[in-house]
Design an enzyme around this catalytic site. Structure first.
Site, PDB file in Angstrom:
ATOM      1  N   GLU A  35      95.424  93.694 111.082  1.00 53.24           N
ATOM      2  CA  GLU A  35      94.225  93.561 110.249  1.00 53.24           C
ATOM      3  C   GLU A  35      92.960  93.800 111.082  1.00 53.24           C
ATOM      4  O   GLU A  35      92.021  94.468 110.639  1.00 53.24           O
ATOM      5  CB  GLU A  35      94.192  92.171 109.607  1.00 53.24           C
TER       6      GLU A  35
ATOM      7  N   GLU B 176      94.838  80.088 107.202  1.00 48.44           N
ATOM      8  CA  GLU B 176      94.810  80.507 105.791  1.00 48.44           C
ATOM      9  C   GLU B 176      96.034  81.379 105.471  1.00 48.44           C
ATOM     10  O   GLU B 176      96.692  81.192 104.443  1.00 48.44           O
ATOM     11  CB  GLU B 176      93.506  81.263 105.512  1.00 48.44           C
ATOM     12  N   HIS B 177      96.354  82.299 106.356  1.00 52.32           N
ATOM     13  CA  HIS B 177      97.542  83.141 106.170  1.00 52.32           C
ATOM     14  C   HIS B 177      98.824  82.304 106.196  1.00 52.32           C
ATOM     15  O   HIS B 177      99.725  82.487 105.377  1.00 52.32           O
ATOM     16  CB  HIS B 177      97.622  84.176 107.294  1.00 52.32           C
TER      17      HIS B 177
ATOM     18  N   HIS C  57      91.049  81.532 109.781  1.00 55.13           N
ATOM     19  CA  HIS C  57      91.619  82.646 109.028  1.00 55.13           C
ATOM     20  C   HIS C  57      93.135  82.714 109.225  1.00 55.13           C
ATOM     21  O   HIS C  57      93.891  82.965 108.277  1.00 55.13           O
ATOM     22  CB  HIS C  57      90.961  83.948 109.481  1.00 55.13           C
TER      23      HIS C  57
END
Length: 410
Positions: free
Chosen positions: A126, A49-50, A46
């Site tokens: 997040e 991905e950012h 993840h």
């Protein structure tokens, strides 16, 4: 019109031309998600991905943002338990420019050190946002509990500790190990010319040569029992469930129909009983989560602290008695509902793009909407009863509760 092709380096490309639309959605799917991580590097899929949006050799982070807005499109990505997806959706007139932009961030991101440190703070925020959203957080807690926080049970975002530990070296190694020919699938749907798309892809991602061995799977063990997480919330949030089936199971349509009757939609049993008849909850639904080799059937309810045990009892009794109380009329209605949902989900080019890629990853072939609807219609009443009997009758349930309570019984 559907077509499957291969790039010069053998990456599969799924193409579907849809007449009468002006949009195109192009996606790159990498077969890596949180289940393939270690506990020490949990969340790195993840995080990477950012990071791919933070600048390339040709474009800065802001130039990427300005360019996609100037094209009137959507450039985004998401990570799941088993895949990471990067996609662009825009008007067909701009597909060549959009393809160039998507391939640039995917193949040539610089992963600048200062942006890595900055992004750590963003991802930690997040994580905290999810923890402050109990109707989301309960699903993470439930998954971690039933799969013993390993393999499928590892959270997609990772933990604050693991995120703080990531380095550029970790990200580069993750790319080297997982972003390979064998792990990549490309799908594209909309108003496209197949040969043009293939030409653009071959000039970029079609030139990569790094490869890897396919993932090996060791089916995780499902953990039954109860976990209560005490937290000061306005409501009590709970997930009840049992082990489900794998994505490619021949029983997958029977499972979807059973789920539809139990808790998918406003006419479902649980919605009608818990919300409409008894007024015990605002949000109540059932769901299925299926993976390469395992799956989960679950029910979520958000209710009051004086009502949660009553809700647990209702859900448990509904599941245990389902095989003896489900009717053929309910199954017929569920088939109509499921087929309608399928058609509506495939109305958009992004829905088609997602469908093409998932079918390639999990089934290795294209299954047309008409074939799926035929399979749904072909599910027998006895199959749904037999599946529910196997999943529910022995009462091997898992329960996770989040809220201002200290105990619960299933």
């Amino acid at each position: 019109m559907f077509k499957k092709e291969y790039l010069d380096n053998k990456i599969p490309v799924l193409l579907e031309r849809i007449k009468g639309v002006r949009s195109v959605c192009l996606g790159i799917w990498v077969k890596v998600g949180s289940r393939y991580e270690t506990k020490q590097k949990n969340g790195i899929s993840h995080f990477l991905e950012h990071m791919l949006f933070k600048g390339t050799k040709r474009r800065s982070q802001k130039e990427i943002a300005v360019e996609i807005d100037s094209l009137g499109g959507d450039l985004n990505a998401y990570t799941s338990k088993e895949t990471t997806t990067f996609y662009i959706k825009l008007l067909d007139d701009y597909l060549e420019k959009g393809t160039d932009l998507l391939m640039d961030i995917f193949l040539h991101s610089r992963l600048p050190e200062d942006e890595i440190e900055k992004e750590k703070g963003i991802v930690i925020e997040e994580i905290k946002m999810v923890e402050d959203t109990p109707d989301d957080y309960i699903h993470d807690l439930f998954s971690e509990y039933v799969w013993n926080r390993e393999d499928i049970g590892l959270g997609i975002l990772g933990t604050k500790k693991t995120v703080r530990s990531f380095t550029k070296k970790d990200l580069v190694e993750h790319i080297r190990k997982h972003y390979t020919i064998s792990n990549t699938v490309i799908s594209c749907a909309g108003n496209i010319e197949h040969e043009e798309v293939l030409k653009w892809l071959n000039s970029s991602i079609g030139k990569i040569s790094n490869d890897s061995q396919p993932h090996t799977y060791s089916k995780p063990k499902f953990h039954h029992g109860t976990k209560v997480v005490t937290k000061d919330c306005a409501e009590v949030h709970l997930c009840i469930g049992t082990e489900g089936i794998a994505q490619g199971s021949p029983e997958r349509y029977a499972m979807l129909l059973m789920n539809t009757v139990i808790g998918a939609g406003v006419s479902s049993r649980l919605f009608q009983e818990i919300r409409e008849q008894r007024g015990l909850a605002y949000s109540v639904y059932s769901y299925t989560s299926s993976y390469h080799d395992c799956g989960l059937f679950g029910v979520y309810v958000g209710t009051g602290r004086k009502k949660y045990q009553q809700v647990i009892d209702i859900v448990r009794d509904e599941l245990v008695t389902f095989k003896d109380t489900v009717s053929e009329d309910e199954l017929t209605r569920a088939k109509k509902q499921l087929k309608g949902n399928l058609v509506l989900a495939l109305e958009s080019t992004s829905g088609r793009m997602n469908n093409l890629a998932r079918q390639e990853i999990y089934y290795g072939k294209y299954i047309s909407p008409s074939e799926i609807m035929k399979a749904i219609d072909g599910v027998r009443f006895s199959e749904v009863r037999e599946l529910s009997d196997r999943l529910f009758t022995d009462r091997k349930f898992a329960l996770t509760v989040l809220g201002p309570v200290k105990n619960a019984l299933i």
